[in-house]
Design an enzyme around this catalytic site. Structure first.
Site, PDB file in Angstrom:
ATOM      1  N   ASP A  63       0.828  -1.208   0.000  1.00  0.00           N
ATOM      2  CA  ASP A  63       0.000   0.000   0.000  1.00  0.00           C
ATOM      3  C   ASP A  63       0.861   1.256   0.000  1.00  0.00           C
ATOM      4  OD1 ASP A  63       0.979  -0.335   2.595  1.00  0.00           O
ATOM      5  OD2 ASP A  63      -0.958  -0.901   3.412  1.00  0.00           O
ATOM      6  N   ASN A 124      -7.391  -2.318  14.227  1.00  0.00           N
ATOM      7  CA  ASN A 124      -8.787  -2.635  13.897  1.00  0.00           C
ATOM      8  C   ASN A 124      -8.902  -3.882  13.034  1.00  0.00           C
ATOM      9  OD1 ASN A 124      -7.839  -1.748  11.459  1.00  0.00           O
ATOM     10  ND2 ASN A 124      -9.252  -0.030  11.238  1.00  0.00           N
ATOM     11  N   HIS A 126      -7.175  -4.458  10.186  1.00  0.00           N
ATOM     12  CA  HIS A 126      -6.901  -4.314   8.751  1.00  0.00           C
ATOM     13  C   HIS A 126      -5.607  -5.036   8.377  1.00  0.00           C
ATOM     14  CE1 HIS A 126      -4.658  -0.217   9.464  1.00  0.00           C
ATOM     15  NE2 HIS A 126      -3.753  -1.153   9.303  1.00  0.00           N
ATOM     16  N   GLU A 131      -9.662  -1.879   5.259  1.00  0.00           N
ATOM     17  CA  GLU A 131     -10.271  -1.543   6.548  1.00  0.00           C
ATOM     18  C   GLU A 131     -11.503  -2.423   6.812  1.00  0.00           C
ATOM     19  OE1 GLU A 131      -8.567   0.174   8.431  1.00  0.00           O
ATOM     20  OE2 GLU A 131      -8.015   2.156   7.716  1.00  0.00           O
TER      21      GLU A 131
HETATM   22  C1  F6R Z   1       1.383  -0.956   5.951  1.00  0.00           C
HETATM   23  C2  F6R Z   1       0.368  -1.984   6.188  1.00  0.00           C
HETATM   24  C3  F6R Z   1      -0.485  -1.892   7.403  1.00  0.00           C
HETATM   25  C4  F6R Z   1       0.341  -2.052   8.677  1.00  0.00           C
HETATM   26  C5  F6R Z   1      -0.551  -1.937   9.909  1.00  0.00           C
HETATM   27  C6  F6R Z   1       0.256  -2.067  11.190  1.00  0.00           C
HETATM   28  O1  F6R Z   1       2.070  -1.215   4.761  1.00  0.00           O
HETATM   29  O2  F6R Z   1       0.214  -2.876   5.395  1.00  0.00           O
HETATM   30  O3  F6R Z   1      -1.490  -2.876   7.364  1.00  0.00           O
HETATM   31  O4  F6R Z   1       0.958  -3.307   8.648  1.00  0.00           O
HETATM   32  O5  F6R Z   1      -1.198  -0.711   9.893  1.00  0.00           O
HETATM   33  O6  F6R Z   1       1.110  -0.981  11.292  1.00  0.00           O
HETATM   34  P1  F6R Z   1       2.209  -0.921  12.438  1.00  0.00           P
HETATM   35  O7  F6R Z   1       3.211  -1.956  12.106  1.00  0.00           O
HETATM   36  O8  F6R Z   1       2.785   0.474  12.315  1.00  0.00           O
HETATM   37  O9  F6R Z   1       1.509  -1.177  13.714  1.00  0.00           O
END
Ligand code: F6R
Length: 223
Positions: A63, A124, A126, A131
């Site tokens: 992403d 959450n 995701h 989401e």
């Molecule tokens: C980012 C991604 C997101 C993160 C998630 C956890 O490329 O794919 O799904 O893995 O938001 O983020 P952190 O590791 O910062 O808690």
């Protein structure tokens, strides 16, 4: 699903780095799906220190924020700083979701698909930026980030106002086509959602629960 509990962030990072290393050594032409965020920092550090040959590796990031790519917190910058500039990967071999999204999807498919996809998980539930409420049939597209995600990610931007509100993300169906998936999570605040995702109901309200439908997933957690 089994959640493998590791003793420390260091062990989480080195365990996932081991999997990436084995994959690249056994299959130099590997295609990787890669995450950003805080969880994989240590894993990228480990991987870089192993001095692997990335010359044939192709990467697809999960992403990107919809924002100026030159911003210090853009995921393009993140990847350059943490991985790409520190390996011998060819610039042409690293891909971020781009428009038209069908061309990005074709690029993945044309390279015979992602062999190993590394994921983090949001508080959450995701994965990538799919989401809660995202259909399991989604493919690469623009999404509005949830309030929770914007709040969580504001730690990188100083304030909620300055945090991007939209992103381009691989879809859940795109991710599920990966041959192998490794999910890494760290911190107490992720444990509850991780348990729900891996051992609760398979529901679009908890996007990561789709992984229960994949037959080659490993999940690692440390507190
Ligand atoms: C980012 C991604 C997101 C993160 C998630 C956890 O490329 O794919 O799904 O893995 O938001 O983020 P952190 O590791 O910062 O808690």
């Amino acid at each position: 699903m089994e959640i493998k509990i590791l003793k420390s962030y260091k062990e989480l990072s080195s365990t996932v780095a081991d999997i990436v290393e084995t994959q690249i050594k056994e299959h130099p032409l590997t295609k990787l799906g890669l995450p950003t965020g805080s969880t994989p920092f240590g894993m990228y550090e480990e991987i870089v220190n192993r001095k692997l040959d990335w010359s044939l590796v192709i990467t697809f990031n999960l992403d990107v924020y919809l924002m100026n790519v030159n911003h210090p917190e853009s995921y393009q910058n993140y990847m350059r700083k943490n991985l790409f500039d520190r390996t011998n990967i060819f610039p042409d071999h690293s891909h971020f979701p781009f428009r038209p999204f069908s061309a990005f999807e074709d690029k993945i498919e044309g390279s015979m698909g992602i062999d190993l996809c590394i994921l983090g998980i949001g508080t959450n539930g995701h994965i990538a930026f799919n989401e809660p409420g995202s259909s399991f049939k989604t493919r690469t597209r623009v999404v509005n980030l949830s309030e929770q995600t914007i709040e969580d990610n504001s730690r990188f931007f100083g304030s909620v106002d300055d945090t991007p509100k939209q992103a381009i993300t691989m879809g859940l169906e795109t991710i599920m086509e990966s041959k192998k998936i490794v999910l890494m999570a760290n911190g107490d605040h992720k444990l509850n959602i991780l348990n729900m995702a891996m051992n609760g109901e398979v529901t679009e309200d908890v996007p990561a629960s789709v992984l229960q439908n994949h037959d080659n997933v490993e999940v690692f957690y440390c507190d």
